[in-house]
Design a protein around this motif. Structure first.
Motif, mmCIF file in Angstrom:
data_model
loop_
_atom_site.group_PDB
_atom_site.id
_atom_site.type_symbol
_atom_site.label_atom_id
_atom_site.label_comp_id
_atom_site.label_asym_id
_atom_site.label_seq_id
_atom_site.Cartn_x
_atom_site.Cartn_y
_atom_site.Cartn_z
ATOM 1 N N GLU A 110 44.866 39.266 42.733
ATOM 2 C CA GLU A 110 44.187 38.784 41.538
ATOM 3 C C GLU A 110 44.779 39.490 40.329
ATOM 4 O O GLU A 110 44.930 40.712 40.323
ATOM 5 N N GLU A 112 44.188 40.152 36.376
ATOM 6 C CA GLU A 112 43.189 40.097 35.312
ATOM 7 C C GLU A 112 43.800 40.619 34.031
ATOM 8 O O GLU A 112 44.453 41.660 34.034
ATOM 9 N N GLY A 126 42.023 35.376 34.207
ATOM 10 C CA GLY A 126 42.567 35.882 35.451
ATOM 11 C C GLY A 126 43.000 34.740 36.338
ATOM 12 O O GLY A 126 42.668 33.580 36.075
#
Ligand SMILES: [Cu+2]
Length: 133
Positions: A110, A112, A126
């Motif tokens: 992920e 962000e 994100g």
């Protein structure tokens, strides 16, 4: 009489310009408005949000439609926070941000980010991607 001719001429011109003229005016407004121009939106990311890659990506990218200054950039992977050798934090405003990624082991990631557009608006977002085993 003269006024009538002028008015009907204008009406003819308006009809001729018609719908395409309206579209052109809208595009011109978008392009010419400093406020809208300075406000940035994220366009593309690499990898794409939700993508599954057969090979680890060599770099992670964010493409905005206007320059921004990144204030936060974090990548989390299967082993937690990913150490990035070179981050774009603190660099001058830019619309395209590319971060080299060392070989990422398989798993879910992920990205962000947070940033400031040139009009002072803060933005954040994100996206996720997967590196296949
Ligand atoms: Cu804005």
């Amino acid at each position: 009489m003269g006024g009538e001719t002028k008015a009907s001429g204008a009406a003819r011109a308006a009809r001729r310009v018609g719908r395409w003229g309206g579209l052109a005016a809208a595009v011109w407004l978008l392009a010419a408005s400093p406020l809208l121009w300075a406000h940035a939106h994220v366009g593309d990311t690499y990898p794409e949000d939700g993508a599954t890659l057969e090979q680890p990506p060599e770099r992670l990218e964010l493409q905005f439609d206007a320059p921004i200054r990144l204030t936060r950039y974090e990548v989390t992977g299967p082993q937690g926070a990913v150490a990035l050798g070179e981050t774009p934090l603190g660099q001058p405003t830019q619309a395209h941000i590319a971060v080299p990624a060392q070989p990422l082991p398989p798993g879910e990631y992920e990205v962000e980010w947070r940033g400031l557009a040139e009009d002072g608006h803060s933005m954040s977002g994100g996206y996720r991607f997967t590196v296949r085993e």
